[in-house]
Design a protein around this motif. Sequence first.
Motif, PDB file in Angstrom:
ATOM      1  N   ILE A  11      -2.056   5.057  -9.120  1.00 27.84           N
ATOM      2  CA  ILE A  11      -3.209   4.367  -9.674  1.00 27.84           C
ATOM      3  C   ILE A  11      -2.897   2.961 -10.158  1.00 27.84           C
ATOM      4  O   ILE A  11      -3.771   2.093 -10.168  1.00 27.84           O
ATOM      5  N   ASP A  12      -1.652   2.668 -10.541  1.00 25.72           N
ATOM      6  CA  ASP A  12      -1.331   1.328 -11.021  1.00 25.72           C
ATOM      7  C   ASP A  12      -0.696   0.447  -9.946  1.00 25.72           C
ATOM      8  O   ASP A  12      -0.104  -0.590 -10.256  1.00 25.72           O
ATOM      9  N   SER A  13      -0.814   0.863  -8.660  1.00 24.64           N
ATOM     10  CA  SER A  13      -0.255   0.045  -7.577  1.00 24.64           C
ATOM     11  C   SER A  13      -1.333  -0.364  -6.576  1.00 24.64           C
ATOM     12  O   SER A  13      -1.063  -0.511  -5.388  1.00 24.64           O
ATOM     13  N   VAL A  14      -2.546  -0.574  -7.077  1.00 28.64           N
ATOM     14  CA  VAL A  14      -3.652  -0.944  -6.210  1.00 28.64           C
ATOM     15  C   VAL A  14      -3.426  -2.309  -5.566  1.00 28.64           C
ATOM     16  O   VAL A  14      -3.971  -2.609  -4.499  1.00 28.64           O
ATOM     17  N   LYS A  18      -4.434  -5.185  -1.594  1.00 28.95           N
ATOM     18  CA  LYS A  18      -4.700  -6.618  -1.460  1.00 28.95           C
ATOM     19  C   LYS A  18      -3.566  -7.310  -0.711  1.00 28.95           C
ATOM     20  O   LYS A  18      -3.799  -8.192   0.135  1.00 28.95           O
ATOM     21  N   GLN A  19      -2.343  -6.899  -0.987  1.00 27.64           N
ATOM     22  CA  GLN A  19      -1.191  -7.448  -0.268  1.00 27.64           C
ATOM     23  C   GLN A  19      -1.300  -7.177   1.222  1.00 27.64           C
ATOM     24  O   GLN A  19      -1.100  -8.075   2.049  1.00 27.64           O
ATOM     25  N   TYR A  41      -9.659   8.688  -4.780  1.00 30.48           N
ATOM     26  CA  TYR A  41     -10.952   8.002  -4.878  1.00 30.48           C
ATOM     27  C   TYR A  41     -10.971   6.995  -6.023  1.00 30.48           C
ATOM     28  O   TYR A  41     -11.599   5.931  -5.912  1.00 30.48           O
ATOM     29  N   GLN A  42     -10.311   7.305  -7.117  1.00 28.64           N
ATOM     30  CA  GLN A  42     -10.192   6.313  -8.187  1.00 28.64           C
ATOM     31  C   GLN A  42      -9.388   5.108  -7.700  1.00 28.64           C
ATOM     32  O   GLN A  42      -9.743   3.951  -7.970  1.00 28.64           O
ATOM     33  N   TYR A  43      -8.337   5.390  -6.955  1.00 33.18           N
ATOM     34  CA  TYR A  43      -7.501   4.324  -6.392  1.00 33.18           C
ATOM     35  C   TYR A  43      -8.322   3.453  -5.441  1.00 33.18           C
ATOM     36  O   TYR A  43      -8.295   2.216  -5.518  1.00 33.18           O
ATOM     37  N   ARG A 341       9.693   1.216  -2.777  1.00 33.56           N
ATOM     38  CA  ARG A 341       9.892  -0.024  -2.043  1.00 33.56           C
ATOM     39  C   ARG A 341       8.650  -0.398  -1.228  1.00 33.56           C
ATOM     40  O   ARG A 341       8.727  -1.083  -0.208  1.00 33.56           O
ATOM     41  N   ALA A 342       7.495   0.040  -1.707  1.00 33.29           N
ATOM     42  CA  ALA A 342       6.258  -0.192  -0.968  1.00 33.29           C
ATOM     43  C   ALA A 342       5.956  -1.680  -0.812  1.00 33.29           C
ATOM     44  O   ALA A 342       5.527  -2.131   0.253  1.00 33.29           O
ATOM     45  N   THR A 343       6.172  -2.473  -1.857  1.00 34.90           N
ATOM     46  CA  THR A 343       5.881  -3.905  -1.779  1.00 34.90           C
ATOM     47  C   THR A 343       6.734  -4.567  -0.707  1.00 34.90           C
ATOM     48  O   THR A 343       6.230  -5.368   0.098  1.00 34.90           O
TER      49      THR A 343
END
Length: 357
Positions: A11-14, A18-19, A41-43, A341-343
């Motif tokens: 939830i804190d990696s939305v 955008k990236q 769904y919240q994400y 390491r998603a970013t």
Amino acid sequence: MEFCVGTCAKIDSVGLVKQAEDLGASHFGVGDGPLLFSDPYQYLALAAQQTSTINLGTWVTNPLTRIAPVTANSHATLNALAPGRTFMGIGTANNALRSMGSAPATIKDLDQAVRVSQKLMAGERTEFTWRGETREVEFLDHNGYWYNDSDPIKTWMAAGGPRGLRLAAQTADVICYCLGPQPEMIQLIRREIDKGVADAGRPPGSVKLAGLAWFYQLENGEDWQDAVDNGFGSGPISSCITNSGLMAQHVEELGQPIVDASAKAAMAYLGDPNDPNPPHHLDVWSKYLRGLDPSHRPLITKELVDYWCLYGTPDQLLEKTQLMYENGVDIVSVFISNPFRATTDIDNIGNSIIARL
């Protein structure tokens, strides 16, 4: 060309969505596992408010943890925030149900869920069978006040066997299938889809194939083992679990070695169904998509990595991606299985693949 990025909902990696949009991805999907990840769904609702062009959806939900009217409402609600760029990804469920100690949904369950959800999301009345009773259901907001059932929502169906492929060919817009950059496997699935589409009387080419692969870009001096250790971990085993049944029916075309290797890895991960003392389901799935668990390392061979994974140097990644498109994949899809390491992975996908296609 269309390119999809998927990951577990955190939830804190939305900002990952955008990236991915800024780097040129056309779709972003998040998994649905009640005991495993944040709520998708919240994400996706948060992601919709931070993006403007990328398509958003579940990758994938299932017919049982949420019944069809609830699933349809969730997607129609998201469609109000991201009109025309919402998709419903759905399948029988591998992780969501197995992690709760339950069997995946049946093809019959999936069929009803898809057909009911599609009707509701299109603003139509339909019949829904639940708890042994069949009743008519319909979204009761006809003015688009509470949700959006006017802009179309495409159906992505995850398939992993002959029956799933046939159903998806009848009802889906996109079939999501675990594939690597191996032409013979891609061509087999493409052929099965096209046959199913023809049998269903749908126009040729009306169902797209999204080939899902596990991703890692090698750094200087790294090899396939580093890709496993630092990147996709046990992800290739998921492809083995999904594909082993269908592969066994096409041994002559695919070759006995990879069929046996995939079946062996799937069995070792899930445990022998005839074992009187099987591992506890919570212990099995506590290691799922959390990076590499050392106990899984012996199961993942170079043969499996080469077959199911999109990995290599930037040039090799581009070459393998183009190979997937050339052999019948319409949407190349990567699932980031190491959330830590998603970013970096999304940056590599954008610069090494998408920008060069």
